[in-house]
Scaffold this motif. Structure first.
Motif, PDB file in Angstrom:
ATOM      1  N   PRO A 147       0.875  -1.181   0.121  1.00  0.00           N
ATOM      2  CA  PRO A 147       0.004   0.305   0.052  1.00  0.00           C
ATOM      3  C   PRO A 147       0.881   1.253   0.033  1.00  0.00           C
ATOM      4  N   PRO A 148       0.258   2.349  -0.262  1.00  0.00           N
ATOM      5  CA  PRO A 148       1.088   3.653  -0.396  1.00  0.00           C
ATOM      6  C   PRO A 148       1.837   3.623   1.255  1.00  0.00           C
ATOM      7  N   GLU A 178       8.371   5.682   6.317  1.00  0.00           N
ATOM      8  CA  GLU A 178       8.169   4.343   5.966  1.00  0.00           C
ATOM      9  C   GLU A 178       8.612   4.440   4.422  1.00  0.00           C
ATOM     10  N   LEU A 179       8.610   5.411   3.594  1.00  0.00           N
ATOM     11  CA  LEU A 179       8.797   5.765   2.236  1.00  0.00           C
ATOM     12  C   LEU A 179      10.528   5.520   2.239  1.00  0.00           C
ATOM     13  N   LEU A 180      11.068   6.146   3.120  1.00  0.00           N
ATOM     14  CA  LEU A 180      12.698   6.277   3.051  1.00  0.00           C
ATOM     15  C   LEU A 180      13.064   4.824   3.226  1.00  0.00           C
ATOM     16  N   ALA A 181      12.490   3.919   4.237  1.00  0.00           N
ATOM     17  CA  ALA A 181      12.858   2.486   4.308  1.00  0.00           C
ATOM     18  C   ALA A 181      12.754   1.978   2.982  1.00  0.00           C
ATOM     19  N   ARG A 182      11.587   1.999   2.540  1.00  0.00           N
ATOM     20  CA  ARG A 182      11.464   0.982   1.175  1.00  0.00           C
ATOM     21  C   ARG A 182      12.426   1.368   0.168  1.00  0.00           C
ATOM     22  N   ALA A 183      12.896   2.981  -0.030  1.00  0.00           N
ATOM     23  CA  ALA A 183      13.643   3.340  -1.006  1.00  0.00           C
ATOM     24  C   ALA A 183      14.996   2.594  -0.468  1.00  0.00           C
ATOM     25  N   GLN A 184      15.357   2.907   0.642  1.00  0.00           N
ATOM     26  CA  GLN A 184      16.809   2.105   1.107  1.00  0.00           C
ATOM     27  C   GLN A 184      16.780   0.601   0.786  1.00  0.00           C
ATOM     28  N   ALA A 185      15.733  -0.077   1.177  1.00  0.00           N
ATOM     29  CA  ALA A 185      15.805  -1.483   0.681  1.00  0.00           C
ATOM     30  C   ALA A 185      16.096  -1.787  -0.808  1.00  0.00           C
ATOM     31  N   LEU A 216       8.797   2.126 -12.903  1.00  0.00           N
ATOM     32  CA  LEU A 216       9.074   0.807 -12.267  1.00  0.00           C
ATOM     33  C   LEU A 216       9.231   1.150 -10.623  1.00  0.00           C
ATOM     34  N   LEU A 217      10.016   2.397 -10.354  1.00  0.00           N
ATOM     35  CA  LEU A 217      10.367   2.658  -9.107  1.00  0.00           C
ATOM     36  C   LEU A 217       9.428   3.221  -8.297  1.00  0.00           C
ATOM     37  N   GLU A 218       8.394   4.027  -8.981  1.00  0.00           N
ATOM     38  CA  GLU A 218       7.210   4.597  -8.092  1.00  0.00           C
ATOM     39  C   GLU A 218       6.098   3.208  -7.858  1.00  0.00           C
ATOM     40  N   LEU A 219       6.086   2.318  -8.797  1.00  0.00           N
ATOM     41  CA  LEU A 219       5.630   0.992  -8.683  1.00  0.00           C
ATOM     42  C   LEU A 219       5.922   0.327  -7.258  1.00  0.00           C
ATOM     43  N   ALA A 220       7.211   0.091  -7.403  1.00  0.00           N
ATOM     44  CA  ALA A 220       8.015  -0.436  -6.296  1.00  0.00           C
ATOM     45  C   ALA A 220       7.907   0.233  -4.769  1.00  0.00           C
ATOM     46  N   LEU A 221       7.578   1.409  -4.790  1.00  0.00           N
ATOM     47  CA  LEU A 221       7.539   2.291  -3.749  1.00  0.00           C
ATOM     48  C   LEU A 221       6.099   2.361  -3.152  1.00  0.00           C
ATOM     49  N   GLY A 222       5.162   2.090  -4.135  1.00  0.00           N
ATOM     50  CA  GLY A 222       3.777   2.485  -3.669  1.00  0.00           C
ATOM     51  C   GLY A 222       3.042   3.785  -3.834  1.00  0.00           C
ATOM     52  N   PRO A 232       0.989  11.598  -2.767  1.00  0.00           N
ATOM     53  CA  PRO A 232       0.002  12.715  -2.471  1.00  0.00           C
ATOM     54  C   PRO A 232      -0.268  12.778  -0.945  1.00  0.00           C
ATOM     55  N   ALA A 233      -0.296  11.890  -0.301  1.00  0.00           N
ATOM     56  CA  ALA A 233      -0.630  11.914   1.284  1.00  0.00           C
ATOM     57  C   ALA A 233       0.490  12.589   2.069  1.00  0.00           C
ATOM     58  N   LEU A 234       1.932  12.380   1.524  1.00  0.00           N
ATOM     59  CA  LEU A 234       3.004  12.859   1.909  1.00  0.00           C
ATOM     60  C   LEU A 234       3.446  14.183   1.618  1.00  0.00           C
TER      61      LEU A 234
END
Length: 225
Positions: free
Chosen positions: A7-8, A14-21, A52-58, A70-72
């Motif tokens: 989910p978003p 959380e966004l940064l953690a996903r990107a770091q992963a 691709l990366l947008e999809l991977a990050l939600g 948008p929410a962030l």
């Protein structure tokens, strides 16, 4: 749960953690998790890496005129890098309003785009297959007061020229951080603009771009060891 079903992100952490992963992963590895095929090259798949990366990050914005998250209020920008670590090209930000001029910098679309940016470096050296290119460590950035002052001055100068019918006089040499350049698939994709006499003219769409010298300075400041 796969990345595809994420989910978003609920917050910036959380966004940064996903990107770091994602850092250190190849585009092929990321695409496989999302059941996506890696194109042979980007000549007929422009924008594929970002999508691709947008999809991977939600990311959820799609084609809407809102930040990617948008929410962030966070925009995501990929940063293709040459073999020496320098940005390969300038960075597209958004389209230039050619007829409906925005009233001020504070409420402009470009400022909202640049207010909070998640930068994702991606290998892009010449000759490297798209599939093996790796994603680097992310940077969550907002312009400091000095950067925003220069961005604002660039925007005001360029938009004054647009509103005064001097659109055709604008070259990529104008602006310290920002520049305006044509952005169209071909020379037939025309839109309305303002001519020298104030009348509407047919012209190429334009886009705001951040100079590669600006993004190179960001890399030097935040990634230098």
């Amino acid at each position: 749960m796969t990345i595809f079903s994420l989910p978003p992100p609920a917050n910036e952490s959380e966004l940064l953690a996903r990107a770091q992963a994602l850092a250190g992963s190849s585009l092929e590895q990321i695409a496989a998790r999302l059941d996506r095929r890696v194109p042979q090259d980007l000549r007929r798949a422009k924008g594929w890496v970002g999508e691709l990366l947008e999809l991977a990050l939600g990311a959820t914005s799609g084609s809407q005129a809102v930040p990617d998250f948008p929410a962030l209020g966070v925009e995501m920008k990929t940063l293709p890098l040459q073999a020496d670590g320098r940005p390969k090209e300038s960075t597209y930000v958004c389209t230039v309003p050619l007829t409906d001029s925005e009233a001020c910098w504070e409420t402009s679309w470009i400022r909202r785009k640049l207010n909070r940016v998640l930068w994702l470096p991606v290998e892009a050296q010449a000759g490297m297959p798209l599939s093996v290119r790796r994603v680097g460590m992310p940077l969550l950035w907002s312009p400091n007061s000095e950067e925003e002052a220069i961005l604002r001055a660039d925007w005001e100068e360029l938009m004054d020229m647009v509103c005064l019918g001097e659109l055709e006089m604008i070259t990529a040499h104008y602006g310290i951080y920002l520049q305006i350049r044509p952005k169209a698939a071909n020379g037939h994709a025309l839109c309305e603009g303002i001519g020298e006499d104030g009348a509407r003219i047919r012209t190429l769409p334009r886009g705001f771009y951040l100079r590669s010298s600006f993004t190179a300075a960001l890399l030097g400041r935040y990634y230098a060891t």
